[in-house]
Design a protein around this motif. Structure first.
Motif, PDB file in Angstrom:
ATOM      1  N   VAL A  10      -0.803  97.295  44.717  1.00  0.00           N
ATOM      2  CA  VAL A  10       0.166  96.288  44.281  1.00  0.00           C
ATOM      3  C   VAL A  10      -0.432  95.496  43.123  1.00  0.00           C
ATOM      4  O   VAL A  10      -1.659  95.416  42.946  1.00  0.00           O
ATOM      5  CB  VAL A  10       0.526  95.326  45.426  1.00  0.00           C
ATOM      6  N   SER A  11       0.444  94.932  42.385  1.00  0.00           N
ATOM      7  CA  SER A  11      -0.026  94.107  41.258  1.00  0.00           C
ATOM      8  C   SER A  11      -0.544  92.754  41.784  1.00  0.00           C
ATOM      9  O   SER A  11      -0.233  92.337  42.904  1.00  0.00           O
ATOM     10  CB  SER A  11       1.118  93.860  40.276  1.00  0.00           C
ATOM     11  N   VAL A  12      -1.303  92.110  40.924  1.00  0.00           N
ATOM     12  CA  VAL A  12      -1.853  90.799  41.305  1.00  0.00           C
ATOM     13  C   VAL A  12      -0.731  89.814  41.559  1.00  0.00           C
ATOM     14  O   VAL A  12      -0.775  89.025  42.514  1.00  0.00           O
ATOM     15  CB  VAL A  12      -2.803  90.281  40.206  1.00  0.00           C
ATOM     16  N   SER A  13       0.267  89.826  40.711  1.00  0.00           N
ATOM     17  CA  SER A  13       1.356  88.874  40.869  1.00  0.00           C
ATOM     18  C   SER A  13       2.093  89.078  42.181  1.00  0.00           C
ATOM     19  O   SER A  13       2.513  88.113  42.835  1.00  0.00           O
ATOM     20  CB  SER A  13       2.331  88.977  39.704  1.00  0.00           C
TER      21      SER A  13
END
Length: 392
Positions: A10-13
């Protein structure tokens, strides 16, 4: 909350969003205490800081809208309790406290409350009223302190040594503890201007907590409103209370307060002796000057020979008479000359004066001068030595 399969990265955001969605609903209201560090006051009005204890630290912010309710500025090292909520700042991925209220704790809270009271009383002018003085020899001194305290013994010892004749009225009061504030205010209410010229209020030294009654607003206002001057003598020289600022005079110790209020009899006697000696010296000098002045007056020539005073007037009289005589003779001579001149002029106008030189004039019977030969038949011819009738 959206779940993400662990098999898929998953992305950091997304991860920060999941943390935010988990944390914020669970910590909508928190109450936390700790020590402030890294405090910064932004020009926008926001406060940024970190709250820490021995093992952890939490970043926080107090926005301008909540900061307007602060009763004191935030400072590093201050121990506080904060109410607010936890939030996740997505840009940095940081969990931080969004504070809404701040309360000081412990000694810091007491100090802040004292500073706030000082600013309030200062703004009202309680500390800036004109400082009053008291008589050099007061008719009575009120002493407000503990009945069995060392301050009372110190004040009485100083009074007995300096001037035993001045009356000391003890108005006992509790000076520390929960009853101290009311006791001190009531004691100040018993001060009587008819009996007391000055008041000493104070106590011996003690811990800072023991002196707090003298920082109470009611006591400070009562001292400022006292009908007679007040000397404050609270604690030791290094201690300063709000009562010291409101009083007309501050003494470092109760003994020093007694020395301010009560004169030294021996010093007064010495001053009286010196003043008497100065008066005698001044009086002798004045008498000497006065005698010298009268001697000079008595030796003045006008006193020793009064005729000198009349001599001046006599000379002025004689000169005046002489000037008058000269003026009179001048006037008479001028009048005589004027009369002689007038006589000459009158004589020149006399018609008979010319007859002496051989001339004559003719008049008719009526005595009128005849100027023509045909004027009359009978005329009179006048000569200088007589008149002859003539008939034609």
């Amino acid at each position: 909350m959206t779940s993400v399969s662990v098999a898929e990265p998953v992305s950091v955001s997304v991860l920060v969003g999941q943390i935010k969605a988990t944390v914020e609903p669970a910590f909508r209201t928190v109450w936390v205490q700790g020590e402030l560090t890294g405090v910064k006051h932004h020009p926008s009005g926001h406060w940024y800081f970190a709250l820490k204890d021995e093992t952890a630290q939490l970043r926080g912010v107090l926005f301008k809208g909540s900061a307007v309710r602060l009763a004191f500025p935030l400072k590093d090292g201050m121990t506080v309790a904060m109410r607010g909520r936890l939030g996740v700042y997505e840009r940095d991925g940081q969990t931080q406290l969004y504070a809404e209220t701040v309360e000081a704790l412990g000694a810091g809270a007491q100090r802040l409350a004292l500073e706030a009271l000082y600013r309030q009383l200062k703004a009202e002018g309680v500390f800036d009223h004109p400082k009053r003085s008291w008589p050099r020899i007061p008719h009575g001194v009120a002493v407000i302190t503990a009945e069995s305290g060392a301050a009372r013994r110190d004040i009485e010892a100083v009074a007995g040594r300096r001037c035993p004749g001045i009356r000391l009225d003890l108005i006992p009061a509790v000076v520390q503890g929960t009853q101290a504030v009311d006791a001190l205010v009531q004691a100040l209410a018993h001060v009587d201007p008819a009996r007391h010229a000055v008041v000493i209020i104070g106590r011996g030294g003690g811990a800072t907590e023991d002196l707090q009654a003298f920082n109470a607003e009611a006591v400070v206002r009562a001292v400022a409103a006292s009908p007679v001057p007040v000397i404050s003598a609270v604690g030791h020289e290094i201690d300063t209370t709000l009562t010291d600022l409101a009083a007309d005079r501050r003494a470092p110790t109760p003994s020093a307060a007694a020395e301010l209020a009560i004169p030294d009899l021996a010093a007064l006697q010495q001053e009286f002796t010196q003043a008497h000696a100065r008066f005698q010296t001044a009086w002798h000098a004045y008498r000497t000057r006065l005698q010298d002045r009268w001697q000079r007056v008595a030796q003045h020539p006008l006193i020793t020979n009064p005729a000198l005073l009349a001599e001046g007037y006599r000379l002025r009289w004689e000169r005046g008479v002489e000037r008058w005589d000269r003026a009179w003779m001048t006037w008479v001579e001028r009048r005589r000359q004027a009369v002689a001149l007038m006589a000459v002029r009158v004589q020149a106008l006399d018609p008979t004066a010319i007859l002496g030189r051989g001339y004559a004039y003719v008049t008719n019977a009526a005595g009128q001068v005849v100027t023509a030969a045909t004027a009359a038949d009978t005329v009179q011819v006048h000569w200088h030595d007589g008149t002859v009738p003539y008939h034609r």
